[in-house]
Motif scaffolding. Structure first.
Motif, PDB file in Angstrom:
ATOM      1  N   ALA A 126       0.833  -1.204   0.000  1.00 30.80           N
ATOM      2  CA  ALA A 126       0.000   0.000   0.000  1.00 30.80           C
ATOM      3  C   ALA A 126       0.866   1.253   0.000  1.00 30.80           C
ATOM      4  CB  ALA A 126      -0.940  -0.009   1.204  1.00 30.80           C
ATOM      5  N   GLY A 127       1.919   1.239   0.817  1.00 29.70           N
ATOM      6  CA  GLY A 127       2.824   2.378   0.867  1.00 29.70           C
ATOM      7  C   GLY A 127       3.569   2.570  -0.447  1.00 29.70           C
ATOM      8  N   LEU A 128       3.977   1.469  -1.041  1.00 26.76           N
ATOM      9  CA  LEU A 128       4.691   1.526  -2.313  1.00 26.76           C
ATOM     10  C   LEU A 128       3.806   2.111  -3.405  1.00 26.76           C
ATOM     11  CD1 LEU A 128       7.046   0.778  -4.191  1.00 26.76           C
ATOM     12  CD2 LEU A 128       6.079  -1.523  -4.351  1.00 26.76           C
ATOM     13  N   LEU A 129       2.569   1.649  -3.472  1.00 25.39           N
ATOM     14  CA  LEU A 129       1.638   2.152  -4.483  1.00 25.39           C
ATOM     15  C   LEU A 129       1.349   3.634  -4.274  1.00 25.39           C
ATOM     16  CD1 LEU A 129      -0.703  -0.955  -4.507  1.00 25.39           C
ATOM     17  CD2 LEU A 129       0.705  -0.194  -6.427  1.00 25.39           C
ATOM     18  N   ALA A 130       1.256   4.040  -3.009  1.00 26.86           N
ATOM     19  CA  ALA A 130       1.020   5.457  -2.706  1.00 26.86           C
ATOM     20  C   ALA A 130       2.178   6.324  -3.194  1.00 26.86           C
ATOM     21  CB  ALA A 130       0.797   5.644  -1.206  1.00 26.86           C
ATOM     22  N   ARG A 131       3.403   5.796  -3.114  1.00 28.97           N
ATOM     23  CA  ARG A 131       4.579   6.534  -3.587  1.00 28.97           C
ATOM     24  C   ARG A 131       4.484   6.876  -5.061  1.00 28.97           C
ATOM     25  NH1 ARG A 131       9.676   3.061  -2.322  1.00 28.97           N
ATOM     26  NH2 ARG A 131      10.473   4.435  -3.973  1.00 28.97           N
ATOM     27  N   PHE A 132       3.778   6.047  -5.815  1.00 32.07           N
ATOM     28  CA  PHE A 132       3.633   6.286  -7.245  1.00 32.07           C
ATOM     29  C   PHE A 132       2.315   6.990  -7.577  1.00 32.07           C
ATOM     30  CE2 PHE A 132       6.974   3.164  -7.144  1.00 32.07           C
ATOM     31  CZ  PHE A 132       7.784   3.516  -8.207  1.00 32.07           C
ATOM     32  N   GLY A 133       1.675   7.538  -6.556  1.00 28.06           N
ATOM     33  CA  GLY A 133       0.488   8.357  -6.770  1.00 28.06           C
ATOM     34  C   GLY A 133      -0.830   7.616  -6.828  1.00 28.06           C
ATOM     35  N   HIS A 134      -0.828   6.327  -6.469  1.00 27.83           N
ATOM     36  CA  HIS A 134      -2.067   5.552  -6.507  1.00 27.83           C
ATOM     37  C   HIS A 134      -2.751   5.544  -5.135  1.00 27.83           C
ATOM     38  CE1 HIS A 134      -0.556   4.442 -10.347  1.00 27.83           C
ATOM     39  NE2 HIS A 134       0.391   3.634  -9.879  1.00 27.83           N
ATOM     40  N   GLU A 135      -4.060   5.328  -5.137  1.00 24.95           N
ATOM     41  CA  GLU A 135      -4.831   5.282  -3.897  1.00 24.95           C
ATOM     42  C   GLU A 135      -5.331   3.859  -3.649  1.00 24.95           C
ATOM     43  OE1 GLU A 135      -8.911   7.140  -1.896  1.00 24.95           O
ATOM     44  OE2 GLU A 135      -8.405   7.576  -3.993  1.00 24.95           O
ATOM     45  N   VAL A 136      -4.910   3.265  -2.546  1.00 23.54           N
ATOM     46  CA  VAL A 136      -5.430   1.955  -2.154  1.00 23.54           C
ATOM     47  C   VAL A 136      -6.726   2.195  -1.388  1.00 23.54           C
ATOM     48  CG1 VAL A 136      -5.010  -0.150  -0.838  1.00 23.54           C
ATOM     49  CG2 VAL A 136      -3.132   0.923  -2.088  1.00 23.54           C
ATOM     50  N   VAL A 137      -7.848   1.987  -2.050  1.00 26.16           N
ATOM     51  CA  VAL A 137      -9.143   2.310  -1.455  1.00 26.16           C
ATOM     52  C   VAL A 137      -9.596   1.247  -0.466  1.00 26.16           C
ATOM     53  CG1 VAL A 137      -9.879   3.746  -3.389  1.00 26.16           C
ATOM     54  CG2 VAL A 137     -10.350   1.277  -3.437  1.00 26.16           C
ATOM     55  N   ALA A 138      -9.013   0.051  -0.548  1.00 29.92           N
ATOM     56  CA  ALA A 138      -9.312  -1.014   0.417  1.00 29.92           C
ATOM     57  C   ALA A 138      -8.147  -1.989   0.415  1.00 29.92           C
ATOM     58  CB  ALA A 138     -10.606  -1.737   0.062  1.00 29.92           C
ATOM     59  N   ALA A 139      -7.752  -2.427   1.609  1.00 30.72           N
ATOM     60  CA  ALA A 139      -6.692  -3.423   1.766  1.00 30.72           C
ATOM     61  C   ALA A 139      -7.239  -4.516   2.669  1.00 30.72           C
ATOM     62  CB  ALA A 139      -5.438  -2.795   2.368  1.00 30.72           C
TER      63      ALA A 139
END
Length: 215
Positions: free
Chosen positions: A17-30
């Motif tokens: 989730a943190g990695l994806l956020a670094r590239f500007g993506h939003e994890v809407v559910a984990a």
């Protein structure tokens, strides 16, 4: 992009989730299991789904089966599977589903570059396909070895199935009983390691295996 992430390991889930956020993506559910994955996708309608294969309760193939359920409902849903191993039968089914949807199957221990991973996610979201070479090798080996296990008569029966013939038509063509044809088909499905499902669906998968495995 809006992403739903499914991974039973809390540390890995938070790390992704943190990695994806670094590239500007939003994890809407984990989430941590297949049932929750299906519910989260229905609730959030994400752009991409990223899922592990082994999750509770049996830690076998819940994530991959959940992905197939989602694909049945949303054929264009981009799905990326991350796994420590190749689940051959369901992997082949996933790759064969959603012709117009982005699909990925990557082995966790072979992902060595963060940027390449992010690029893979983006490619899948845009409708592309990203498959680990080891996954491709194992699927091809499975098809070849599966067909190699069939007898000459079973290959003949499978060829007639590929022509769209019914059991009765196959029986007439081979001058045998329908019971004999049914026995051959049961043996074919078992030797090709096809998952227990409706007979019609398994016949389609058997034909795909036959067509892809021929020289």
């Amino acid at each position: 992009m809006r992403i739903v992430l499914a991974e039973d390991s809390v540390l890995l889930r938070e790390g992704l989730a943190g990695l994806l956020a670094r590239f500007g993506h939003e994890v809407v559910a984990a989430v941590g299991d297949g049932a929750s994955l299906v519910e989260a996708v229905a609730a959030h309608e994400p752009d991409v789904v990223i899922t592990d294969v082994r999750m509770p309760p049996s830690f076998t193939d819940e994530g991959l089966r959940a992905a197939l359920v989602l694909r049945a409902v949303r054929p264009t849903l981009p799905v990326l599977v991350l796994s420590q191993y190749v689940e051959q039968t369901y992997a082949a089914e996933l790759l064969g589903s959603g012709r117009d949807a982005g699909t990925g199957y990557l082995l966790k221990d072979r992902i060595g570059d963060v940027t390449e991973f992010a690029e893979a996610v983006a490619k899948i979201a845009q409708g592309g396909t990203v498959v680990d070479p080891e996954v491709v090798r194992q699927l091809l080996d499975q098809r070849r070895s599966g067909l190699a296990r069939l007898t000459a008569r079973e290959l003949e029966v499978l060829g007639l199935i590929a022509e769209g013939r019914s059991n009765a038509a196959i029986a007439r063509a081979l001058v045998v009983t329908e019971a004999a044809v049914a026995k051959h088909i049961a043996s074919i499905l078992a030797k090709l390691d096809l998952p227990p499902d409706s007979d019609d669906h398994r016949r389609v998968l058997a034909v795909l295996t036959y067509l892809r495995g021929r020289p």
